[in-house]
Design an enzyme around this catalytic site. Sequence first.
Site, PDB file in Angstrom:
ATOM      1  N   HIS A  22      40.416  76.934 -29.119  1.00 29.99           N
ATOM      2  CA  HIS A  22      41.365  75.929 -29.600  1.00 29.99           C
ATOM      3  C   HIS A  22      40.780  75.315 -30.864  1.00 29.99           C
ATOM      4  O   HIS A  22      39.821  74.552 -30.817  1.00 29.99           O
ATOM      5  CB  HIS A  22      41.563  74.879 -28.484  1.00 29.99           C
ATOM      6  CG  HIS A  22      42.341  73.681 -28.895  1.00 29.99           C
ATOM      7  ND1 HIS A  22      42.352  72.517 -28.156  1.00 29.99           N
ATOM      8  CD2 HIS A  22      43.155  73.447 -29.959  1.00 29.99           C
ATOM      9  CE1 HIS A  22      43.130  71.627 -28.747  1.00 29.99           C
ATOM     10  NE2 HIS A  22      43.622  72.162 -29.848  1.00 29.99           N
TER      11      HIS A  22
ATOM     12  N   MET B 103      49.336  69.434 -26.367  1.00 27.37           N
ATOM     13  CA  MET B 103      48.300  68.427 -26.159  1.00 27.37           C
ATOM     14  C   MET B 103      48.901  67.250 -25.382  1.00 27.37           C
ATOM     15  O   MET B 103      49.934  66.706 -25.772  1.00 27.37           O
ATOM     16  CB  MET B 103      47.765  67.898 -27.504  1.00 27.37           C
ATOM     17  CG  MET B 103      46.987  68.896 -28.333  1.00 27.37           C
ATOM     18  SD  MET B 103      45.616  69.686 -27.474  1.00 27.37           S
ATOM     19  CE  MET B 103      44.609  68.269 -26.992  1.00 27.37           C
TER      20      MET B 103
ATOM     21  N   MET C 169      35.892  71.540 -33.107  1.00 26.34           N
ATOM     22  CA  MET C 169      36.225  70.312 -33.859  1.00 26.34           C
ATOM     23  C   MET C 169      35.343  70.207 -35.093  1.00 26.34           C
ATOM     24  O   MET C 169      34.167  70.589 -35.062  1.00 26.34           O
ATOM     25  CB  MET C 169      35.998  69.092 -32.970  1.00 26.34           C
ATOM     26  CG  MET C 169      36.773  69.156 -31.660  1.00 26.34           C
ATOM     27  SD  MET C 169      36.583  67.638 -30.733  1.00 26.34           S
ATOM     28  CE  MET C 169      37.364  68.090 -29.188  1.00 26.34           C
TER      29      MET C 169
ATOM     30  N   SER D 111      37.433  73.519 -19.814  1.00 20.66           N
ATOM     31  CA  SER D 111      37.049  73.138 -21.181  1.00 20.66           C
ATOM     32  C   SER D 111      35.562  72.813 -21.231  1.00 20.66           C
ATOM     33  O   SER D 111      35.106  71.820 -20.655  1.00 20.66           O
ATOM     34  CB  SER D 111      37.838  71.914 -21.639  1.00 20.66           C
ATOM     35  OG  SER D 111      37.273  71.454 -22.856  1.00 20.66           O
TER      36      SER D 111
ATOM     37  N   MET E 276      40.582  72.877 -33.771  1.00 15.54           N
ATOM     38  CA  MET E 276      41.002  71.558 -34.269  1.00 15.54           C
ATOM     39  C   MET E 276      40.260  71.355 -35.575  1.00 15.54           C
ATOM     40  O   MET E 276      39.357  70.506 -35.692  1.00 15.54           O
ATOM     41  CB  MET E 276      40.637  70.471 -33.237  1.00 15.54           C
ATOM     42  CG  MET E 276      41.537  70.499 -32.007  1.00 15.54           C
ATOM     43  SD  MET E 276      40.844  69.628 -30.596  1.00 15.54           S
ATOM     44  CE  MET E 276      39.831  70.927 -29.892  1.00 15.54           C
TER      45      MET E 276
ATOM     46  N   ASP F  28      46.789  70.619 -22.234  1.00 15.62           N
ATOM     47  CA  ASP F  28      45.399  70.292 -22.556  1.00 15.62           C
ATOM     48  C   ASP F  28      45.224  68.789 -22.699  1.00 15.62           C
ATOM     49  O   ASP F  28      45.748  68.185 -23.638  1.00 15.62           O
ATOM     50  CB  ASP F  28      45.022  71.008 -23.864  1.00 15.62           C
ATOM     51  CG  ASP F  28      43.557  70.858 -24.230  1.00 15.62           C
ATOM     52  OD1 ASP F  28      42.809  70.222 -23.474  1.00 15.62           O
ATOM     53  OD2 ASP F  28      43.162  71.397 -25.278  1.00 15.62           O
TER      54      ASP F  28
ATOM     55  N   ASP G  16      36.740  74.285 -27.365  1.00 15.97           N
ATOM     56  CA  ASP G  16      37.291  73.291 -28.296  1.00 15.97           C
ATOM     57  C   ASP G  16      36.469  73.186 -29.573  1.00 15.97           C
ATOM     58  O   ASP G  16      35.359  72.667 -29.557  1.00 15.97           O
ATOM     59  CB  ASP G  16      37.316  71.915 -27.611  1.00 15.97           C
ATOM     60  CG  ASP G  16      38.453  71.786 -26.623  1.00 15.97           C
ATOM     61  OD1 ASP G  16      39.580  72.193 -26.963  1.00 15.97           O
ATOM     62  OD2 ASP G  16      38.208  71.285 -25.514  1.00 15.97           O
TER      63      ASP G  16
ATOM     64  N   HIS H 260      37.767  77.505 -21.965  1.00 14.29           N
ATOM     65  CA  HIS H 260      38.493  76.859 -23.073  1.00 14.29           C
ATOM     66  C   HIS H 260      37.454  76.301 -24.034  1.00 14.29           C
ATOM     67  O   HIS H 260      36.559  75.565 -23.640  1.00 14.29           O
ATOM     68  CB  HIS H 260      39.402  75.757 -22.525  1.00 14.29           C
ATOM     69  CG  HIS H 260      40.239  75.090 -23.575  1.00 14.29           C
ATOM     70  ND1 HIS H 260      41.389  75.646 -24.075  1.00 14.29           N
ATOM     71  CD2 HIS H 260      40.083  73.900 -24.226  1.00 14.29           C
ATOM     72  CE1 HIS H 260      41.922  74.835 -24.982  1.00 14.29           C
ATOM     73  NE2 HIS H 260      41.139  73.775 -25.095  1.00 14.29           N
TER      74      HIS H 260
HETATM   75  C1  DX5 Z   1      40.629  67.450 -26.511  1.00 14.09           C
HETATM   76  C2  DX5 Z   1      40.354  68.843 -26.024  1.00 14.09           C
HETATM   77  C3  DX5 Z   1      40.492  69.096 -24.565  1.00 14.09           C
HETATM   78  C4  DX5 Z   1      39.577  68.361 -23.713  1.00 14.09           C
HETATM   79  C5  DX5 Z   1      40.191  68.226 -22.356  1.00 14.09           C
HETATM   80  O1  DX5 Z   1      40.636  67.458 -27.904  1.00 14.09           O
HETATM   81  O2  DX5 Z   1      41.220  69.754 -26.677  1.00 14.09           O
HETATM   82  O3  DX5 Z   1      40.352  70.473 -24.287  1.00 14.09           O
HETATM   83  O4  DX5 Z   1      38.342  68.973 -23.604  1.00 14.09           O
HETATM   84  O5  DX5 Z   1      39.318  67.472 -21.641  1.00 14.09           O
HETATM   85  P1  DX5 Z   1      39.707  66.608 -20.383  1.00 14.09           P
HETATM   86  O6  DX5 Z   1      40.105  67.575 -19.328  1.00 14.09           O
HETATM   87  O7  DX5 Z   1      38.474  65.866 -20.095  1.00 14.09           O
HETATM   88  O8  DX5 Z   1      40.861  65.729 -20.797  1.00 14.09           O
HETATM   89 ZN    ZN Z   2      41.444  72.010 -26.173  1.00 21.61          ZN
END
Ligand code: DX5
Ligand code: ZN
Length: 235
Positions: free
Chosen positions: A79, A150, A49, A20, A81, A188, A47, A45
């Site tokens: 991913h 999650m 947001m 990630s 969000m 995740d 993310d 990965h």
């Molecule tokens: C959280 C993300 C994850 C996050 C995981 O909202 O979707 O992908 O980056 O990070 P770690 O491995 O640090 O928990």
């Molecule tokens: Zn994620």
Amino acid sequence: MKDAPNRYYKTMTEPIIAASILSADFARLGEDVDSVLKAGSDWVHFDVMDNHFVPNLTFGPMVCAALRAYGVSATIDVHLMIDPVDRIVPAFAKAGATYITFHPEASDDIQTTINLIQGNGCRAGLVFNPETPLDCLGTYLDQIQMVLLMSVHPGFGGQSFIPETLTKLRKAREMIDTSGKDIRLEIDGGVGVENIGEIAAAGADTFVSGSVIFGSKDYSKTIARMRAEIAKVNC
Ligand code: DX5
Ligand code: ZN
């Protein structure tokens, strides 16, 4: 007779480590992504947001396109969000996303969003928050390529794995196996060397890890240790 966890692992396809980049060095992102892939991560990965669906703000399709232009050819696992979802899907497909996963509660119509993702040439997946039951999964299971559970509340890296997710993983694994479809089961949040074996045993085959990999001095060693823990489950 093998115990249940091993039985789950036996059904797995090849395990995938998805680094990630939420925890990467944004000031030198291309370089850091290259390093983590060279160190043995299979996927990136990504993310996304929006400071609305989750209380944090990251990056969008332009950054994904920039990584492709930089030469990143690995699978990019986007991913989302964000709310709304549909508006941004074509832009991510154009930017080079391989998978696009979304949270059902952020979509006006789950079927429409799945169709949109696949119609734009990407693989689609549904993401379930820790408190979201798998209720709607059965309806869409034969149409998706990824189930993402999650194991933290989405928004930030570096949180602790929520242990109840293991039960949910076993349930999702059973549903996927029963369907007989080629669907990845991704986990995740809070995944590290210490717990990745247990997570694999519960049925995950795709492991997102951010802070543990990027926070380590030697990405290769960390990823190798993760793979060794996953492999132990199959002994
Ligand atoms: C959280 C993300 C994850 C996050 C995981 O909202 O979707 O992908 O980056 O990070 P770690 O491995 O640090 O928990
Ligand atoms: Zn994620």
